[in-house]
Structure formats: C-alpha cells, structure tokens
Design an enzyme around this catalytic site. Sequence first.
Site, PDB file in Angstrom:
ATOM      1  N   GLU A   1      -4.118   3.421   3.775  1.00  0.00           N
ATOM      2  CA  GLU A   1      -3.088   4.287   4.355  1.00  0.00           C
ATOM      3  C   GLU A   1      -2.989   5.627   3.645  1.00  0.00           C
ATOM      4  O   GLU A   1      -2.876   6.672   4.280  1.00  0.00           O
ATOM      5  CB  GLU A   1      -1.713   3.591   4.317  1.00  0.00           C
TER       6      GLU A   1
ATOM      7  N   ASP B   1      -3.038  -1.578   3.257  1.00  0.00           N
ATOM      8  CA  ASP B   1      -1.766  -0.859   3.104  1.00  0.00           C
ATOM      9  C   ASP B   1      -1.192  -1.253   1.745  1.00  0.00           C
ATOM     10  O   ASP B   1      -0.805  -2.408   1.530  1.00  0.00           O
ATOM     11  CB  ASP B   1      -0.784  -1.241   4.218  1.00  0.00           C
TER      12      ASP B   1
ATOM     13  N   ILE C   1       1.593  -0.531   0.199  1.00  0.00           N
ATOM     14  CA  ILE C   1       2.974  -1.022   0.337  1.00  0.00           C
ATOM     15  C   ILE C   1       3.331  -0.922   1.812  1.00  0.00           C
ATOM     16  O   ILE C   1       3.478   0.179   2.351  1.00  0.00           O
ATOM     17  CB  ILE C   1       3.989  -0.206  -0.494  1.00  0.00           C
ATOM     18  N   ASP C   2       3.443  -2.062   2.463  1.00  0.00           N
ATOM     19  CA  ASP C   2       3.891  -2.065   3.853  1.00  0.00           C
ATOM     20  C   ASP C   2       5.377  -2.401   3.823  1.00  0.00           C
ATOM     21  O   ASP C   2       5.763  -3.491   3.393  1.00  0.00           O
ATOM     22  CB  ASP C   2       3.113  -3.089   4.682  1.00  0.00           C
TER      23      ASP C   2
ATOM     24  N   THR D   1       7.487   0.606   3.030  1.00  0.00           N
ATOM     25  CA  THR D   1       7.851   1.593   1.996  1.00  0.00           C
ATOM     26  C   THR D   1       9.328   1.958   2.085  1.00  0.00           C
ATOM     27  O   THR D   1       9.996   2.138   1.057  1.00  0.00           O
ATOM     28  CB  THR D   1       6.963   2.853   2.130  1.00  0.00           C
TER      29      THR D   1
ATOM     30  N   ASP E   1      -1.625  -1.592   8.792  1.00  0.00           N
ATOM     31  CA  ASP E   1      -0.381  -2.358   8.910  1.00  0.00           C
ATOM     32  C   ASP E   1      -0.650  -3.750   9.486  1.00  0.00           C
ATOM     33  O   ASP E   1       0.130  -4.672   9.248  1.00  0.00           O
ATOM     34  CB  ASP E   1       0.616  -1.634   9.831  1.00  0.00           C
TER      35      ASP E   1
HETATM   36  C1  IPD Z   1       5.410   0.887   8.328  1.00  0.00           C
HETATM   37  C2  IPD Z   1       5.992  -0.488   8.520  1.00  0.00           C
HETATM   38  C3  IPD Z   1       6.995  -0.476   9.639  1.00  0.00           C
HETATM   39  C4  IPD Z   1       6.397   0.033  10.923  1.00  0.00           C
HETATM   40  C5  IPD Z   1       5.742   1.382  10.722  1.00  0.00           C
HETATM   41  C6  IPD Z   1       4.749   1.321   9.589  1.00  0.00           C
HETATM   42  P1  IPD Z   1       4.640   1.612   5.889  1.00  0.00           P
HETATM   43  O1  IPD Z   1       4.435   0.868   7.306  1.00  0.00           O
HETATM   44  O2  IPD Z   1       4.981  -1.415   8.818  1.00  0.00           O
HETATM   45  O3  IPD Z   1       7.454  -1.759   9.914  1.00  0.00           O
HETATM   46  O4  IPD Z   1       7.400   0.170  11.881  1.00  0.00           O
HETATM   47  O5  IPD Z   1       5.077   1.715  11.939  1.00  0.00           O
HETATM   48  O6  IPD Z   1       4.191   2.602   9.406  1.00  0.00           O
HETATM   49  O7  IPD Z   1       4.793   3.070   6.184  1.00  0.00           O
HETATM   50  O8  IPD Z   1       5.850   1.038   5.268  1.00  0.00           O
HETATM   51  O9  IPD Z   1       3.380   1.320   5.169  1.00  0.00           O
END
Ligand code: IPD
Length: 294
Positions: free
Chosen positions: A71, A89, A91-92, A94, A234
């Site tokens: 990411e 990813d 940190i999913d 964030t 993700d």
């Molecule tokens: C996000 C999370 C979130 C989703 C977003 C993602 P991130 O990832 O997965 O649930 O709604 O589309 O971008 O930015 O925390 O790595």
Amino acid sequence: MAEPNLQEVHDFLVLIAKRAGQMITSANPTTAGSGSKKNSSDLVTETDRAVEAMVSSSMRAKYPSYSFMGEETYKPGDTLSAAPTFIVDPIDGTTNFVHGHPYVSISLGFAVARQPVVGVVYNPFTSTLYSAVKGQGAFLTDPTHSRTRLPLKAEPEPLEGLNTCLVAVEWGSDRSGPDYDVKARTFRKLCASKDDGGAMVHSLRSLGSAALNLCAVAAGHLDVYWEAGCWAWDVCAGWTILEEAGGMVVDANPGNWEPRVDERRYLAVRKGVGQRALIEEFWACVEGKLEVGL
Ligand code: IPD
C-alpha cells in the site's frame, strides 16, 4: 522459476506478521510527519511506512525473485503481473489504529497468476491470526495458540435471505461523486423495511478493516461484506481465507461472478446453502453502477 512452496510461504508470512504485530502494538500512533494521503480521512502513519519497509525487505531477502505490491509504496499505474507476488497492507485499519480502536490488522497476501493462494491476517491487539493456503483450509489461531478450522460452525445455517443477515459495509475515504451516492443509497435500501422496498437486513456494520471483515465472513461472525474503493492489498490475504472457509467473493456490481483481486469492488458471502441466491438478492439492492475500478 520453480513452483512456489505455498506452505513455506505461509509459515514465513506468519513469522513476519508476528514481527510486524510487535512494531504496531509498541508504536505511538501518530500521523505527524505523514498525515493523510488524498484527503483528511485517508490516513497514514510512520508505523504504516516502517512496517511496510520491514516486511518488504524481509520478503526480498528470502524470495528475491518474487514481486512485491504494498500500500505505502504503490504508484498509480503499477499493475499486478502474473508473477508470484506478495500483496501487503502493513496496517489495514489505519483510522482505527490512529484512534486506538483495536480492529486493526496486518494483511499479508500472496498471489500466483493473479490468483490469491496464501493469506495471513493478524490482529496484534487481540492476538488473533487468520490464515490459509489454497487447497488446505482456513484457520483461526487464538491468543492461547489453539487452532480452529473456519468457518467456526462446521455446518453454518442456510443463507435464507438478506433479512437474516448481518452485513458489513465501509464508507471508505472517497466522500463525494457518483460512487458515494451509489453506496449511500444502497446502505439505505439494505436497511429499509420490506414495506418500503428495502431488504431489512439485521443490521449494517462499518468496522474499518477490509481484511478483518473478510476474515469475519470466513469465520461466520458476519454473513456478508460489500465494498467498493478498497485495493488488492486490503483483500488479497482475506480472499484466500474466505474461499478456503467455503465463502465466495464476487463483484460489488451485479453480474460478475469472477472479479480480479485488483478489481476494487467486492461482495463477500460466507459459507452456507443459498449462497448464490443471496448474492443475486444483494445485487438487486445495488442502487446504480459503481465506477471505481472500471
Ligand atoms: C482501509 C480499510 C477500510 C476500507 C478502506 C481501506 P487502510 O485500509 O480496509 O476498511 O474501507 O477502503 O482503504 O487504509 O486502513 O489500510
């Protein structure tokens, strides 16, 4: 190139996930110096970047011939090739991380010929690890190190209709434009009473980590998850976990039963008799055509 040893890749990803977990739980989450990417709800922290650097250098050292997509280092125009590729990813969730909300994971996927084949998703705050190798089943390892096959109920209840379902959706960070309207109208339709033409789902949840949402569908804690706008990193890891738990991932737009992992539009449904009919029922609730990823 020799065929990847998927079990070996899995075991390596588990080690990396635990190492990343220590970095995440010991960090003081701050967006200072990193902040947001495209707008004030698209957050990144120094920890996201540090974890991705550790993960990518570990992967390159052990598997120098494999590709990497992450990411924090992705550049617009980068595409997923058919080569064995780690899709990461760091940190999913964030936004949750920044707020101290413990629904956070590291999501480590591996794809071959653009198909997800290994997935490791680890929540370091709850010490829960979800993992799968294609063809080998999906598992939850809890904080006591006990390992349970997914879904948690060996024979889950039939999927009798959306009005029996707990559904995850996400607002994402794009808060204007046609897709935002499609999402908001669809959320309303999913919740509305049958008398008002809605699906009357049990409820909607917006938990903030796509990877953990997919694992929750795999486990059977959620019945359905629908999102447009998230990325391959993700979903890649959670995809293998969900499929190995008997679930399905299709397009968030109606009609496409076989989306690509980088399609950016996903509908995930847990294992259960009636899966395909439930997908058709969901698609009938989508209020317009999502454009992201087209
Ligand atoms: C996000 C999370 C979130 C989703 C977003 C993602 P991130 O990832 O997965 O649930 O709604 O589309 O971008 O930015 O925390 O790595």
